[in-house]
Design a protein around this motif. Structure first.
Motif, PDB file in Angstrom:
ATOM      1  N   GLU A   1      53.935  55.138  43.835  1.00 31.25           N
ATOM      2  CA  GLU A   1      54.857  55.790  44.761  1.00 31.25           C
ATOM      3  C   GLU A   1      56.247  55.632  44.195  1.00 31.25           C
ATOM      4  N   GLY A   2      57.031  56.693  44.249  1.00 26.20           N
ATOM      5  CA  GLY A   2      58.402  56.578  43.766  1.00 26.20           C
ATOM      6  C   GLY A   2      58.958  57.902  43.338  1.00 26.20           C
ATOM      7  N   GLY A   3      59.971  57.803  42.499  1.00 22.71           N
ATOM      8  CA  GLY A   3      60.665  58.998  42.042  1.00 22.71           C
ATOM      9  C   GLY A   3      61.165  58.809  40.632  1.00 22.71           C
ATOM     10  N   GLN A   4      62.436  59.176  40.403  1.00 21.71           N
ATOM     11  CA  GLN A   4      63.003  59.135  39.058  1.00 21.71           C
ATOM     12  C   GLN A   4      63.549  57.763  38.655  1.00 21.71           C
ATOM     13  N   ARG A   5      63.841  56.904  39.623  1.00 22.12           N
ATOM     14  CA  ARG A   5      64.463  55.618  39.291  1.00 22.12           C
ATOM     15  C   ARG A   5      63.547  54.412  39.447  1.00 22.12           C
ATOM     16  N   GLU A   6      62.574  54.520  40.336  1.00 18.29           N
ATOM     17  CA  GLU A   6      61.773  53.336  40.657  1.00 18.29           C
ATOM     18  C   GLU A   6      60.370  53.760  41.088  1.00 18.29           C
ATOM     19  N   THR A   7      59.402  52.929  40.723  1.00 17.00           N
ATOM     20  CA  THR A   7      58.009  53.204  41.085  1.00 17.00           C
ATOM     21  C   THR A   7      57.367  51.942  41.626  1.00 17.00           C
ATOM     22  N   LYS A   8      56.715  52.073  42.756  1.00 18.49           N
ATOM     23  CA  LYS A   8      55.925  50.961  43.300  1.00 18.49           C
ATOM     24  C   LYS A   8      54.479  51.194  42.887  1.00 18.49           C
ATOM     25  N   VAL A   9      53.908  50.190  42.211  1.00 20.45           N
ATOM     26  CA  VAL A   9      52.518  50.257  41.769  1.00 20.45           C
ATOM     27  C   VAL A   9      51.717  49.316  42.660  1.00 20.45           C
ATOM     28  N   SER A  10      50.679  49.839  43.274  1.00 19.63           N
ATOM     29  CA  SER A  10      49.764  49.029  44.085  1.00 19.63           C
ATOM     30  C   SER A  10      48.392  49.070  43.434  1.00 19.63           C
ATOM     31  N   MET A  11      47.796  47.921  43.283  1.00 16.06           N
ATOM     32  CA  MET A  11      46.453  47.834  42.715  1.00 16.06           C
ATOM     33  C   MET A  11      45.563  47.078  43.695  1.00 16.06           C
ATOM     34  N   GLU A  12      44.393  47.635  43.959  1.00 14.27           N
ATOM     35  CA  GLU A  12      43.433  46.949  44.822  1.00 14.27           C
ATOM     36  C   GLU A  12      42.069  46.980  44.144  1.00 14.27           C
ATOM     37  N   THR A  13      41.509  45.802  43.940  1.00 13.50           N
ATOM     38  CA  THR A  13      40.184  45.671  43.340  1.00 13.50           C
ATOM     39  C   THR A  13      39.227  45.139  44.399  1.00 13.50           C
ATOM     40  N   THR A  14      38.088  45.780  44.497  1.00 12.87           N
ATOM     41  CA  THR A  14      37.033  45.294  45.382  1.00 12.87           C
ATOM     42  C   THR A  14      35.765  45.104  44.559  1.00 12.87           C
ATOM     43  N   SER A  15      34.960  44.166  44.996  1.00 17.32           N
ATOM     44  CA  SER A  15      33.690  43.942  44.307  1.00 17.32           C
ATOM     45  C   SER A  15      32.565  43.951  45.334  1.00 17.32           C
ATOM     46  N   ARG A  16      31.425  44.460  44.871  1.00 17.52           N
ATOM     47  CA  ARG A  16      30.254  44.551  45.747  1.00 17.52           C
ATOM     48  C   ARG A  16      29.034  44.083  44.956  1.00 17.52           C
ATOM     49  N   PRO A  17      28.381  42.998  45.419  1.00 19.70           N
ATOM     50  CA  PRO A  17      27.192  42.520  44.708  1.00 19.70           C
ATOM     51  C   PRO A  17      26.049  43.522  44.807  1.00 19.70           C
ATOM     52  N   LEU A  18      25.363  43.719  43.687  1.00 24.03           N
ATOM     53  CA  LEU A  18      24.255  44.667  43.638  1.00 24.03           C
ATOM     54  C   LEU A  18      22.896  43.975  43.517  1.00 24.03           C
ATOM     55  N   THR A  19      22.903  42.716  43.081  1.00 26.89           N
ATOM     56  CA  THR A  19      21.645  41.995  42.877  1.00 26.89           C
ATOM     57  C   THR A  19      21.599  40.782  43.796  1.00 26.89           C
ATOM     58  N   LEU A  20      20.415  40.247  43.975  1.00 31.14           N
ATOM     59  CA  LEU A  20      20.246  39.063  44.806  1.00 31.14           C
ATOM     60  C   LEU A  20      21.045  37.887  44.255  1.00 31.14           C
ATOM     61  N   VAL A  21      20.985  37.684  42.956  1.00 31.03           N
ATOM     62  CA  VAL A  21      21.743  36.586  42.350  1.00 31.03           C
ATOM     63  C   VAL A  21      23.231  36.745  42.621  1.00 31.03           C
ATOM     64  N   ALA A  22      23.735  37.953  42.472  1.00 29.48           N
ATOM     65  CA  ALA A  22      25.159  38.200  42.720  1.00 29.48           C
ATOM     66  C   ALA A  22      25.509  37.983  44.190  1.00 29.48           C
ATOM     67  N   ARG A  23      24.588  38.342  45.099  1.00 28.50           N
ATOM     68  CA  ARG A  23      24.847  38.125  46.529  1.00 28.50           C
ATOM     69  C   ARG A  23      24.905  36.636  46.866  1.00 28.50           C
ATOM     70  N   VAL A  24      24.073  35.852  46.214  1.00 24.27           N
ATOM     71  CA  VAL A  24      24.014  34.418  46.493  1.00 24.27           C
ATOM     72  C   VAL A  24      25.204  33.683  45.872  1.00 24.27           C
ATOM     73  N   THR A  25      25.495  33.995  44.611  1.00 23.65           N
ATOM     74  CA  THR A  25      26.558  33.268  43.910  1.00 23.65           C
ATOM     75  C   THR A  25      27.945  33.876  44.117  1.00 23.65           C
ATOM     76  N   GLY A  26      28.007  35.116  44.547  1.00 23.88           N
ATOM     77  CA  GLY A  26      29.274  35.834  44.684  1.00 23.88           C
ATOM     78  C   GLY A  26      30.342  35.143  45.510  1.00 23.88           C
ATOM     79  N   PRO A  27      30.024  34.693  46.719  1.00 23.13           N
ATOM     80  CA  PRO A  27      31.071  34.062  47.529  1.00 23.13           C
ATOM     81  C   PRO A  27      31.678  32.822  46.874  1.00 23.13           C
ATOM     82  N   ILE A  28      30.854  32.012  46.260  1.00 22.46           N
ATOM     83  CA  ILE A  28      31.351  30.792  45.619  1.00 22.46           C
ATOM     84  C   ILE A  28      32.184  31.142  44.395  1.00 22.46           C
TER      85      ILE A  28
END
Length: 165
Positions: free
Chosen positions: A94-121
């Motif tokens: 977001e911004g114009g000619q002088r300044e820009t605000k950069v927002s980054m959002e990363t989300t993760s979603r476990p797909l396997t049983l192992v990832a679901r179990v170990t993911g929170p830790i």
């Protein structure tokens, strides 16, 4: 797990967007990226796949990712799967000619049983380190963008003096 960071950059939105999506030169701008290989040909955009090798937690890791949405200069989305987890990162500008605000959002979603179990830790253990690493990437890109703006201003001043002289 969700991770979000913001950075304000004293540079025009178009320049900032182009810098953040300049995959062929990413390793030149971000110290932790060892290499980045764009897979295939054509302009960077939706459907672009790339293989990034970076140092994370003291070890080299290579991940393959794809740009799944591309709306210059407002946003883009990158997705990848690693260790049974799907990662989605959305960048917004977001911004114009002088300044820009950069927002980054990363989300993760476990797909396997192992990832679901170990993911929170693992998520709790890694979230702070990941936030720090992403903030460092943004700080490095901010420096490059602001250095380019300063160089353009200096060149413009030099041109003005040459025309008057």
């Amino acid at each position: 797990m969700k991770l979000a960071i913001e950075e304000t950059i004293a540079a025009p939105i178009q320049l900032v967007f182009e810098l953040f999506t300049d995959l062929p030169h990413a390793a030149e701008h971000v110290e932790s990226i060892q290499s980045l290989e764009v897979i295939g040909k054509g302009p960077i955009g939706k459907g672009t796949r790339f293989r990034e090798t970076r140092v994370m937690f003291g070890k080299e890791a290579t991940e393959e990712m794809e740009i799944t949405a591309f709306d210059p200069p407002r946003s883009y989305r990158v997705e990848g799967i690693s260790c049974g987890v799907q990662y989605t990162t959305v960048y917004r500008f977001e911004g114009g000619q002088r300044e820009t605000k950069v927002s980054m959002e990363t989300t993760s979603r476990p797909l396997t049983l192992v990832a679901r179990v170990t993911g929170p830790i693992l998520g709790l253990m890694m979230k702070g380190a990941m936030r720090k690493a992403m903030a460092q990437d943004h700080a490095e890109l901010k420096r490059v963008a602001e250095d380019r703006v300063a160089a353009m201003a200096e060149a413009s001043d030099d041109d003005g003096m040459a025309q008057r002289g």
